[in-house]
Scaffold this active site. Structure first.
Site, short mmCIF file in Angstrom:
data_model
loop_
_atom_site.label_atom_id
_atom_site.label_comp_id
_atom_site.label_asym_id
_atom_site.label_seq_id
_atom_site.Cartn_x
_atom_site.Cartn_y
_atom_site.Cartn_z
N GLU A 34 0.83 -1.21 0.00
CA GLU A 34 0.00 0.00 0.00
C GLU A 34 0.86 1.25 0.00
O GLU A 34 1.84 1.33 0.76
CB GLU A 34 -0.91 -0.02 1.24
CG GLU A 34 -2.25 0.58 1.00
CD GLU A 34 -3.09 -0.24 0.02
OE1 GLU A 34 -3.13 0.11 -1.18
OE2 GLU A 34 -3.69 -1.24 0.45
N ASP A 37 2.86 1.99 -5.00
CA ASP A 37 2.84 2.03 -6.48
C ASP A 37 3.49 3.29 -7.02
O ASP A 37 4.26 3.24 -7.98
CB ASP A 37 1.44 1.79 -7.06
CG ASP A 37 0.37 2.82 -6.70
OD1 ASP A 37 0.63 3.68 -5.82
OD2 ASP A 37 -0.73 2.75 -7.30
N ALA A 121 -15.76 3.80 -1.99
CA ALA A 121 -15.43 2.91 -0.87
C ALA A 121 -13.96 2.51 -0.87
O ALA A 121 -13.51 1.80 0.02
CB ALA A 121 -16.31 1.66 -0.93
N GLY A 122 -13.22 2.95 -1.88
CA GLY A 122 -11.81 2.57 -1.97
C GLY A 122 -11.62 1.23 -2.66
O GLY A 122 -10.60 0.56 -2.47
N SER A 124 -11.90 1.03 -6.05
CA SER A 124 -11.53 1.37 -7.43
C SER A 124 -12.66 1.30 -8.43
O SER A 124 -12.51 0.75 -9.53
CB SER A 124 -10.37 0.50 -7.91
OG SER A 124 -9.24 0.78 -7.16
N SER A 126 -13.62 3.85 -10.00
CA SER A 126 -13.18 4.71 -11.13
C SER A 126 -12.34 3.92 -12.12
O SER A 126 -12.56 4.00 -13.33
CB SER A 126 -12.34 5.89 -10.64
OG SER A 126 -12.96 6.54 -9.60
N ASP A 170 -4.48 0.50 -9.46
CA ASP A 170 -5.90 0.20 -9.65
C ASP A 170 -6.21 -0.13 -11.11
O ASP A 170 -6.94 -1.08 -11.42
CB ASP A 170 -6.76 1.40 -9.20
CG ASP A 170 -6.43 1.84 -7.78
OD1 ASP A 170 -5.76 1.07 -7.06
OD2 ASP A 170 -6.85 2.95 -7.40
C1 GLA Z 1 -5.25 4.66 -4.31
C2 GLA Z 1 -4.52 4.97 -5.60
C3 GLA Z 1 -3.52 3.87 -5.93
C4 GLA Z 1 -2.60 3.58 -4.74
C5 GLA Z 1 -3.42 3.40 -3.47
C6 GLA Z 1 -2.55 3.26 -2.24
O1 GLA Z 1 -6.05 3.53 -4.46
O2 GLA Z 1 -5.44 5.09 -6.66
O3 GLA Z 1 -2.76 4.23 -7.05
O4 GLA Z 1 -1.65 4.59 -4.59
O5 GLA Z 1 -4.32 4.47 -3.25
O6 GLA Z 1 -1.81 2.09 -2.28
#
Ligand code: GLA
Length: 379
Positions: A34, A37, A121-122, A124, A126, A170
């Site tokens: 985490e 990236d 919600a985290g 992805s 998008s 993502d």
């Molecule tokens: C978000 C970003 C990713 C990554 C995470 C953290 O999801 O879109 O690119 O940086 O946070 O790991």
């Protein structure tokens, strides 16, 4: 009715004939790796069984028309003159712009979209929308699908058109995901190595239902701190600093920069170790590394919130939980737990009750299946 049936039914009703093609692209949950990236490090996400779906057919007038069942709204734009605006329609436009910028000749299309990746919600949503749009364009325009390249183009769309400074994780996992596997991704080379989940384990998504506030500014601040640390070590990215090199000079850094770098450098090592554990089928070691990842994100990178810490702590107390951590950017959203499959149903019930007792919030907890990346599901 499944989402696939719903999107086909809406298309058929709206356009008077069944769609020529149906595509979908998944959201993701990250097992470990985490905030690595954008430091060109390692991540190990899996594509989940929640997707953005698009049913479509080509148009010959260079126009895209898209109806969103989730927003109960439609958008239309000409490919020849794209202009920025605000709202959900910026995602399809942004991908059209980035594909054009990369030299692709695009055909217009019309379609309907629906999504069950929860928004904000985290997980992805998008990226799943972007990759579904890219797949739609690839189908009607007839260009070959190069998954990492489509991920880069979608990231460029999000960075430069939508204005969110995300890394590549993502979009990559939404493009290269593989059923029943997590994928170790080297965010420098974009090499992707699918690794099967340890047998007898399940991945549980734990949505705290808290949503990220001010996430963009906090995210950008973390990125900047990582760049400062890399500059101090005289390298391009923190990926290039080993834990030994870091330890030798860490006391010369300010307290905050030192802790940010400590997280990224140790998280890269944990992610590579987690991939080793996966290869050995060592679920206990994998779970332990996930726990360490969370603690580092909480104490050193400081991107958790109280509810994420709560749901992770409660998870770890429950029998059958091998490891738990926040997932995604943080500041709210979801955690992820690795649990013994035979105890997964009990785990979901117990963690839901324990988190509710502690916070008064009702989380949404569910076992997810790893799924394939962006694909055509019907022609
Ligand atoms: C978000 C970003 C990713 C990554 C995470 C953290 O999801 O879109 O690119 O940086 O946070 O790991």
């Amino acid at each position: 009715m499944s989402l696939k049936d719903q999107v086909i039914a809406d298309f058929t009703q709206r356009f008077g004939a069944p769609p020529d093609v149906v595509v979908r692209a998944p959201g993701r949950v990250n097992l470990i790796g985490e905030h690595t990236d954008y430091n060109e490090g390692f991540v190990m996400p899996l594509a989940i069984d929640r997707h953005t779906w698009i049913a479509l057919r080509p148009r010959s007038d260079g126009t895209v028309f898209l109806h969103s069942m989730d927003h109960d709204a439609s958008c239309t734009f000409g490919l020849a003159q794209l202009s920025k605006d605000r709202g959900w329609q910026e995602y399809p436009k942004s991908v059209a712009w980035a594909l054009h910028d990369a030299g692709y000749t695009l055909t217009g299309w019309e379609g309907t979209t629906i999504c069950d990746v929860p928004l904000g919600a985290g997980l992805s949503s998008s990226a799943s929308f972007e990759l579904a749009i890219a797949k739609a364009f690839a189908e009607v325009s007839g260009f070959p699908w190069d998954a990492p390249k489509m991920a880069l183009i979608s990231q460029q769309a999000e960075n430069q058109w939508v204005g969110v400074n995300c890394g590549i994780m993502d979009q990559m996992i939404s493009a290269v995901g593989q059923a029943d596997h997590a994928v170790l991704i080297d965010c420098r080379s974009l090499e992707a190595t699918p690794l099967p989940l340890p047998s007898g384990t399940s991945v549980v998504i734990l949505d705290t239902t808290t949503r990220r506030g001010l996430v963009d500014s906090a995210y950008n601040e973390r990125r900047q701190q990582c760049e400062e640390a890399a500059a101090f070590f005289g390298v391009k990215m923190l990926r290039d600093v080993t834990l030994d090199q870091f330890t030798a000079r860490a006391d010369q850094l300010s307290d905050t920069t030192r802790r940010r770098a400590q997280h990224v450098i140790s998280e890269n090592e944990r992610t590579v170790a987690a991939a080793d554990a996966m290869q050995r089928g060592d679920a206990v070691a994998l779970g332990q590394l996930m726990n360490e990842s969370h603690d580092s994100l909480r104490d050193d990178f400081e991107v958790t919130n109280q509810e994420l810490n709560e749901i992770v702590d409660r998870s770890r107390e429950i029998e059958g939980c091998l490891g738990a951590r926040m997932t995604g950017a943080g500041f709210g959203g979801c955690a992820v737990a690795l649990v013994q499959s035979e105890r997964a149903a009990d785990f979901v019930a117990s963690v839901t009750a324990a988190y509710h007792d502690a916070t008064g919030l009702l989380p949404s907890a569910y076992v997810c299946q790893a799924s394939d990346g962006a694909s055509v599901v019907a022609r």
